[in-house]
Design an enzyme around this catalytic site. Structure first.
Site, PDB file in Angstrom:
ATOM      1  N   SER A 420       1.128  -0.901   0.068  1.00  0.00           N
ATOM      2  CA  SER A 420      -0.078  -0.305  -0.363  1.00  0.00           C
ATOM      3  C   SER A 420       1.021   1.039   0.281  1.00  0.00           C
ATOM      4  O   SER A 420       1.378   1.676  -0.605  1.00  0.00           O
ATOM      5  CB  SER A 420      -0.728  -0.013   1.014  1.00  0.00           C
ATOM      6  OG  SER A 420      -1.992   0.909   1.360  1.00  0.00           O
ATOM      7  N   LYS A 445      -0.588  -4.174  -3.583  1.00  0.00           N
ATOM      8  CA  LYS A 445      -2.234  -3.487  -2.752  1.00  0.00           C
ATOM      9  C   LYS A 445      -1.930  -2.035  -3.868  1.00  0.00           C
ATOM     10  O   LYS A 445      -1.850  -1.327  -2.977  1.00  0.00           O
ATOM     11  CB  LYS A 445      -1.310  -3.558  -1.724  1.00  0.00           C
ATOM     12  CG  LYS A 445      -3.492  -3.082  -0.725  1.00  0.00           C
ATOM     13  CD  LYS A 445      -3.181  -3.052   0.455  1.00  0.00           C
ATOM     14  CE  LYS A 445      -4.939  -3.109   0.541  1.00  0.00           C
ATOM     15  NZ  LYS A 445      -4.820  -1.344   1.028  1.00  0.00           N
TER      16      LYS A 445
END
Length: 505
Positions: A420, A445
């Site tokens: 992320s 991600k």
């Protein structure tokens, strides 16, 4: 429910208005347009009228009606529930007038079919005729409706996994729930139907754990908890310095067997289950049974306020390079960039000639934290990330000034759990050719979530709201970022894993 809609029944409208009659149980009203002007029924609620997925519109958010317009066929109104206000904030009259003009342009004749059930009353108060009237909903039904509304307002995929999202709501709130636990199970099922593993229901313990981590303070013993993917066992992945855990003898790698009499050795528990038992009132005692190298060890610790340290720094000596400053970033928050900046100043005062950023196991955190930290090492006007929201609008995020660390040799160490916001930073430094990437392919991600709290202490909902692309417009979701030097780095000192050549100017 207040009067919402009466079509072609002016006398009834007059009667109802004069007597302040409340009407409920409205069936859908279909207005089919062909070759004439289309005049929408009145009165229309003064609540907001907003765009919601393609040609679907919402009048009054969730509380009045849903309008679906198709120039070839019809405008459709569906009665919904009062008092579930949706603050999308667009101007009623402008948007409604826009819809009217589109209809008038494409239609010359109107044919109105009214399928309307009216419950007339002769006083200002009547009982709702069905559970779909918001005032008649139980607390459990309201909780389900609230979760649905949060997802409806925010979810990135506006097809809602190609399902009739409004029917999902109606089916869910018609159910009778004996307990709030049953309602929570329904929320979990409802959110899971979207087919996005990151859009998920967060039970109260999980929600509190996330909030505690984000705010940085909690009452506990100061351990970071992880799960072994192979065995399902819960273990200590790190301890906070000077915390009750580290001072009491708990070590990294210890496995939890029991906390306060609750066993966690069945392979079915989650880190949040353990964390919820470790937390408690400040000054209270907690008994912990751990396993270390096959031996069982007992601990009794006193809970204290814990400040989570997401950034740590230290010096390392590397042959052929000299002194290397290492900054370990465990997650990103709004203060991470400043903390990293301060740590680097301190490391350079100690003689650091090169820098290593250790992002191993960093799951992300707040996206702005990753963006701002990357900007410390980049020149002005360099792309950091492109964010695309549910409307397809792209937010191009560039650096606006030169960062303070443009020349110091820089290496980023990552692994398969780097994800992320940590991947945003990694990609920004790699694709702008500012850093060498060492370690393992990252997690992959490339989507962004927001977390919203639910009422009645029901936890919260994490909802995917956008996706991002790297500076070179690569979509890393489910693929991750390739490293420049593949290394299986297990050492606590990240500098040990870095090739010396990558740390030289």
């Amino acid at each position: 429910m207040k009067i919402l809609l009466i079509v072609g029944l002016s006398s009834l409208l007059s009667f109802a208005s004069q007597n302040k009659c409340r009407c409920s149980a409205f069936a859908p009203v279909f207005i089919s347009t062909t070759k004439s002007s289309c005049n929408l029924p009145t009165p229309i609620s003064s609540s907001s009228i907003t765009s919601n997925s393609g040609s679907r519109w919402s009048i009054g958010g969730d509380d009045v009606m849903i309008l679906k317009y198709s120039k070839e066929t019809s405008c459709e109104y569906f009665s919904s529930d009062e008092n579930e206000k949706n603050t999308r904030g667009q101007n009623d009259n402008q948007i409604l007038q826009g819809c009217l003009e589109q209809i008038k342009t494409n239609a010359q004749k109107i044919f109105i079919t009214v399928a309307l059930t009216l419950t007339l009353c002769f006083s200002s108060t009547v009982m709702p005729s069905s559970a779909s009237d918001y005032g008649a909903l139980t607390d459990e039904q309201r909780a389900v409706a609230e979760a649905w509304r949060i997802v409806d307002n925010n979810f990135f995929d506006r097809t809602f996994n190609h399902q009739d999202w409004f029917k999902v709501r109606q089916d869910a709130i018609k159910k009778k729930y004996k307990t709030m636990a049953e309602a929570q199970d329904e929320i979990d099922r409802l959110v899971s139907s979207l087919g996005d593993k990151y859009t998920r229901y967060l039970p109260p313990a999980k929600y509190r754990s996330i909030v505690d981590s984000a705010t940085g303070t909690l009452a506990g013993v100061g351990v970071e908890i992880s799960m072994d993917k192979d065995t399902g066992r819960i273990y200590v992945s790190d301890t906070e310095p000077s915390s009750p855990a580290s001072m009491g003898g708990i070590r990294k790698g210890d496995t939890f067997l029991e906390v306060d009499g609750v066993k966690f050795d069945d392979g079915k528990s989650t880190p949040d289950d353990v964390a919820s038992k470790l937390r408690g009132p400040e000054g209270s005692k907690v008994g912990i049974v751990m396993q270390r190298d096959g031996e069982v060890q007992d601990f009794i610790l006193t809970r204290e306020p814990i400040t989570i340290t997401s950034v740590r720094s230290y010096m390392s000596d590397k042959a052929g390079v000299g002194k290397v400053g290492v900054v370990r970033i465990k997650s990103f928050s709004g203060t991470t960039a400043q903390t990293v900046k301060d740590a680097i100043v301190d490391l350079k005062k100690k003689g650091a000639e090169a820098l290593v950023l250790d992002l191993r196991g960093n799951p992300g955190g707040l996206l702005p934290g990753g963006v701002d930290t990357a900007a410390l090492f980049l020149e002005a006007n360099k792309p950091v990330v492109y964010v695309v929201d549910k409307r397809g609008v792209q937010d191009n995020q560039f650096t606006y000034q030169d960062g303070p660390e443009l020349d110091t040799p820089l290496v980023v160490v990552v692994n398969s759990n780097t994800a992320s916001a940590a991947e945003v930073m990694t990609a920004a430094l790699k694709e702008n050719q500012r850093a060498t990437i060492v370690g393992e392919q990252t997690f992959g991600k490339g989507i962004i979530q927001t977390i919203r709290q639910l009422g009645y202490d029901n936890g919260g909902v994490a909802v995917t709201v956008a996706r991002y692309e790297t500076p070179l417009h690569n979509n890393i979701n489910k693929s991750g970022i390739a490293v420049d030097f593949p290394v299986d780095c297990v050492s606590d000192d990240a500098a040990v894993c870095v090739p010396s050549t990558s740390l030289k100017k």
